[in-house]
Enzyme design. Structure first.
Site, PDB file in Angstrom:
ATOM      1  N   CYS A 230       0.870  -1.176   0.000  1.00  0.00           N
ATOM      2  CA  CYS A 230       0.000   0.000   0.000  1.00  0.00           C
ATOM      3  C   CYS A 230       0.914   1.235   0.000  1.00  0.00           C
ATOM      4  O   CYS A 230       1.838   1.300  -0.802  1.00  0.00           O
ATOM      5  CB  CYS A 230      -0.966  -0.030   1.190  1.00  0.00           C
ATOM      6  SG  CYS A 230      -0.163  -0.161   2.801  1.00  0.00           S
ATOM      7  N   ARG A 235      -2.194  -0.826   5.417  1.00  0.00           N
ATOM      8  CA  ARG A 235      -3.395  -1.386   4.784  1.00  0.00           C
ATOM      9  C   ARG A 235      -3.104  -2.753   4.177  1.00  0.00           C
ATOM     10  O   ARG A 235      -3.935  -3.665   4.230  1.00  0.00           O
ATOM     11  CB  ARG A 235      -3.910  -0.417   3.715  1.00  0.00           C
ATOM     12  CG  ARG A 235      -4.488   0.867   4.272  1.00  0.00           C
ATOM     13  CD  ARG A 235      -4.800   1.884   3.185  1.00  0.00           C
ATOM     14  NE  ARG A 235      -3.616   2.551   2.685  1.00  0.00           N
ATOM     15  CZ  ARG A 235      -3.622   3.489   1.743  1.00  0.00           C
ATOM     16  NH1 ARG A 235      -4.772   3.845   1.170  1.00  0.00           N
ATOM     17  NH2 ARG A 235      -2.497   4.063   1.355  1.00  0.00           N
TER      18      ARG A 235
END
Length: 270
Positions: A230, A235
């Site tokens: 990410c 994430r």
């Protein structure tokens, strides 16, 4: 028979509740400290996500030093013999990052509490407000870099038809419309599925039951070598966890876009 031995990677709250208090269980809470101080899984110890990253700019999300990891693990009473259950309050980003970290240090026994704090609060599972401070332990770890994709590893893999890159950022970041580094866009050939789209928002952010089919439509399949990233491997902690739960051959790029997008010569598409 030891009930801890056969716990699945993706653990439901109803499976965990009967085991609370078991001496071989270590429960790690990665929630906001304020939430932890009010309510958490009984026996859980709170860990600051910052302890899992180097914090060194521009790629602040990279794996920290062995010494930093050993200190964090010592503080939570880590033992290689314990089964570690991890959860957070955001659907699995930091929890997945913790499980990736456990893979990197060779710890095999771990589970993700599916849905995390959202399940605890909305489905009224047992909680407590006691602040837990385990006795520190002596920790010595070694790094297994087979779970880490470096920048050079990715560059070498760009023309490999057996490798697929899963970009867990938003579509706007992927297309270069929203930029958090010097350069925007995505790694050539990468496919995009924002991390939150792998969650079931009608089931308190549990992993989607159809996620394997969703990924298959993107070419993220059992016969591929998968790399996920990410902006800072936060994430993509969740997407790594999802891939691991599906038995995919998966690595994480901890440098992520904060490294790739801040270099002058890395190839980029938009």
């Amino acid at each position: 028979m030891n009930p801890i031995e056969d716990l699945p990677l993706i653990l439901e709250a109803d499976q965990l509740v009967p085991l609370l208090g078991h001496e071989e269980l270590l429960i790690v809470d990665l929630c906001n400290p304020r939430l932890y101080s009010q309510t958490h899984v009984p026996g859980a110890v709170n860990v600051a996500p910052q302890s899992m990253v180097s914090g060194i700019q521009p790629a602040a999300g990279k794996l920290p030093s062995v010494e930093q990891l050993e200190q964090m693990l010592s503080n939570i009473g880590y033992s290689e013999n314990k089964h570690i259950v991890v959860y957070d309050d955001e659907g699995g980003g930091w929890a997945g990052r913790f499980i990736w970290t456990l893979d990197v240090i060779g710890h095999k026994k771990c589970s993700y509490l599916n849905g995390g704090a959202h399940v605890l609060l909305k489905e009224k599972k047992p909680t407590e407000s006691t602040i837990n401070h385990p006795e520190p332990t002596q920790v010595n770890i070694q790094i297994d870099d087979s779970f880490i994709a470096s920048k050079d590893f990715i560059i070498d893999s760009l023309k490999d038809s057996d490798t697929v890159i899963w970009d867990a950022r938003s579509a706007a970041e992927y297309h270069g419309e929203k930029v958090f580094s010097q350069r925007g866009g995505h790694i050539p050939g990468a496919v995009n599925l924002e991390w939150t789209l792998a969650m079931d928002h009608d089931r308190n952010l549990r992993i989607r039951s159809d996620i394997a089919n969703v990924l298959e439509q993107l070419g993220i399949t059992q016969n591929k070598n998968v790399i996920t990233h990410c902006q800072s491997h936060h994430r993509s902690g969740f997407t790594y966890l999802v891939g691991k739960s599906l038995g995919l051959s998966i690595k994480a790029y901890d440098g992520s876009w904060s490294e790739w997008g801040n270099l002058p010569d890395t190839p980029i598409e938009s």
